[in-house]
Design a protein around this motif. Structure first.
Motif, mmCIF file in Angstrom:
data_model
loop_
_atom_site.group_PDB
_atom_site.id
_atom_site.type_symbol
_atom_site.label_atom_id
_atom_site.label_comp_id
_atom_site.label_asym_id
_atom_site.label_seq_id
_atom_site.Cartn_x
_atom_site.Cartn_y
_atom_site.Cartn_z
ATOM 1 N N VAL A 1 -1.826 5.914 -5.303
ATOM 2 C CA VAL A 1 -0.780 5.336 -4.459
ATOM 3 C C VAL A 1 0.594 5.866 -4.884
ATOM 4 O O VAL A 1 1.417 6.238 -4.040
ATOM 5 C CB VAL A 1 -0.823 3.789 -4.516
ATOM 6 C CG1 VAL A 1 0.406 3.183 -3.879
ATOM 7 C CG2 VAL A 1 -2.081 3.272 -3.839
ATOM 8 N N GLY A 2 0.836 5.921 -6.180
ATOM 9 C CA GLY A 2 2.116 6.451 -6.670
ATOM 10 C C GLY A 2 2.298 7.914 -6.321
ATOM 11 O O GLY A 2 3.379 8.339 -5.883
ATOM 12 N N ILE A 3 1.249 8.688 -6.500
ATOM 13 C CA ILE A 3 1.322 10.116 -6.186
ATOM 14 C C ILE A 3 1.476 10.316 -4.682
ATOM 15 O O ILE A 3 2.168 11.234 -4.240
ATOM 16 C CB ILE A 3 0.059 10.846 -6.721
ATOM 17 C CG1 ILE A 3 0.077 10.851 -8.235
ATOM 18 C CG2 ILE A 3 -0.050 12.257 -6.179
ATOM 19 C CD1 ILE A 3 1.274 11.544 -8.834
ATOM 20 N N GLY A 4 0.855 9.440 -3.901
ATOM 21 C CA GLY A 4 1.013 9.520 -2.450
ATOM 22 C C GLY A 4 2.473 9.423 -2.040
ATOM 23 O O GLY A 4 2.939 10.167 -1.171
ATOM 24 N N ALA A 5 3.211 8.525 -2.687
ATOM 25 C CA ALA A 5 4.642 8.388 -2.390
ATOM 26 C C ALA A 5 5.401 9.649 -2.786
ATOM 27 O O ALA A 5 6.287 10.105 -2.051
ATOM 28 C CB ALA A 5 5.207 7.171 -3.117
ATOM 29 N N LEU A 6 5.062 10.225 -3.938
ATOM 30 C CA LEU A 6 5.744 11.441 -4.384
ATOM 31 C C LEU A 6 5.416 12.625 -3.478
ATOM 32 O O LEU A 6 6.290 13.441 -3.166
ATOM 33 C CB LEU A 6 5.379 11.761 -5.833
ATOM 34 C CG LEU A 6 5.835 10.754 -6.891
ATOM 35 C CD1 LEU A 6 5.362 11.197 -8.270
ATOM 36 C CD2 LEU A 6 7.327 10.567 -6.864
ATOM 37 N N VAL A 7 4.163 12.727 -3.043
ATOM 38 C CA VAL A 7 3.770 13.823 -2.146
ATOM 39 C C VAL A 7 4.462 13.650 -0.794
ATOM 40 O O VAL A 7 4.901 14.631 -0.183
ATOM 41 C CB VAL A 7 2.230 13.890 -1.996
ATOM 42 C CG1 VAL A 7 1.822 14.810 -0.874
ATOM 43 C CG2 VAL A 7 1.603 14.345 -3.303
ATOM 44 N N LEU A 8 4.589 12.401 -0.327
ATOM 45 C CA LEU A 8 5.312 12.152 0.917
ATOM 46 C C LEU A 8 6.773 12.588 0.784
ATOM 47 O O LEU A 8 7.323 13.235 1.682
ATOM 48 C CB LEU A 8 5.229 10.670 1.294
ATOM 49 C CG LEU A 8 5.962 10.273 2.567
ATOM 50 C CD1 LEU A 8 5.355 10.978 3.779
ATOM 51 C CD2 LEU A 8 5.921 8.770 2.743
ATOM 52 N N LEU A 9 7.392 12.260 -0.336
ATOM 53 C CA LEU A 9 8.772 12.676 -0.584
ATOM 54 C C LEU A 9 8.881 14.198 -0.608
ATOM 55 O O LEU A 9 9.818 14.774 -0.049
ATOM 56 C CB LEU A 9 9.280 12.085 -1.897
ATOM 57 C CG LEU A 9 10.733 12.308 -2.237
ATOM 58 C CD1 LEU A 9 11.653 11.758 -1.152
ATOM 59 C CD2 LEU A 9 11.052 11.661 -3.573
ATOM 60 N N GLN A 10 7.903 14.859 -1.213
ATOM 61 C CA GLN A 10 7.890 16.326 -1.259
ATOM 62 C C GLN A 10 7.749 16.900 0.150
ATOM 63 O O GLN A 10 8.415 17.872 0.509
ATOM 64 C CB GLN A 10 6.747 16.803 -2.159
ATOM 65 C CG GLN A 10 6.755 18.269 -2.443
ATOM 66 C CD GLN A 10 7.832 18.682 -3.437
ATOM 67 O OE1 GLN A 10 8.479 17.858 -4.067
ATOM 68 N NE2 GLN A 10 8.036 19.964 -3.569
ATOM 69 N N ALA A 11 6.896 16.279 0.969
ATOM 70 C CA ALA A 11 6.696 16.760 2.339
ATOM 71 C C ALA A 11 7.943 16.546 3.186
ATOM 72 O O ALA A 11 8.340 17.435 3.951
ATOM 73 C CB ALA A 11 5.501 16.040 2.964
ATOM 74 N N VAL A 12 8.581 15.390 3.052
ATOM 75 C CA VAL A 12 9.791 15.113 3.824
ATOM 76 C C VAL A 12 10.918 16.058 3.408
ATOM 77 O O VAL A 12 11.632 16.603 4.262
ATOM 78 C CB VAL A 12 10.214 13.633 3.666
ATOM 79 C CG1 VAL A 12 11.605 13.386 4.236
ATOM 80 C CG2 VAL A 12 9.196 12.730 4.339
ATOM 81 N N SER A 13 11.072 16.280 2.104
ATOM 82 C CA SER A 13 12.122 17.195 1.656
ATOM 83 C C SER A 13 11.834 18.618 2.138
ATOM 84 O O SER A 13 12.743 19.340 2.541
ATOM 85 C CB SER A 13 12.283 17.150 0.140
ATOM 86 O OG SER A 13 11.131 17.625 -0.517
ATOM 87 N N GLY A 14 10.569 19.019 2.119
ATOM 88 C CA GLY A 14 10.207 20.346 2.618
ATOM 89 C C GLY A 14 10.467 20.485 4.107
ATOM 90 O O GLY A 14 10.944 21.530 4.576
#
Length: 114
Positions: A15-28
């Motif tokens: 769940v924590g990594i999901g939030a970080l990956v989402l942040l990475q995708a949005v920033s990308g």
């Protein structure tokens, strides 16, 4: 570590990594839109400062630092993302292995008969 505890931590980290990956995708996505519009570098540096709202400069700074890992915050973010993904892979393989062993034992018991 017993399997229920392993599964619990696997889910929590996921769940924590999901939030970080989402942040990475949005920033990308944000940076890709910048690139598609012709702003290959930071928005604030390319557009006249009087025409760029401060909030846009702040978002641009945040997304560039998050996506590319600039500064100590970005380094911490990327380290957490990498360690979390490594944890998920290792625990996922471990859980899968335990399930396969359990299924193999059940199959062997059934094959052996009563």
């Amino acid at each position: 570590m017993d399997e229920p505890t392993l599964r619990k931590w696997h889910r929590r980290v996921g769940v924590g990594i999901g939030a970080l990956v989402l942040l990475q995708a949005v920033s990308g996505l944000f940076l890709s839109i910048e690139w598609l519009l012709g702003f290959h570098a930071r928005v604030g540096a390319l557009i006249d400062a009087s025409r760029v709202p401060e909030s846009l400069k702040m978002w641009d700074w945040l997304f560039v630092n998050v996506h590319y890992g600039g500064g100590p915050l970005g380094a911490i973010y990327h380290t957490a993302l990498a360690l979390g993904l490594i944890w998920l892979v290792i625990t996922g393989f471990s859980i899968n292995d335990r399930v396969r062993q359990r299924l193999r034992r059940r199959h062997e018991k059934r094959a052996a008969g009563p």
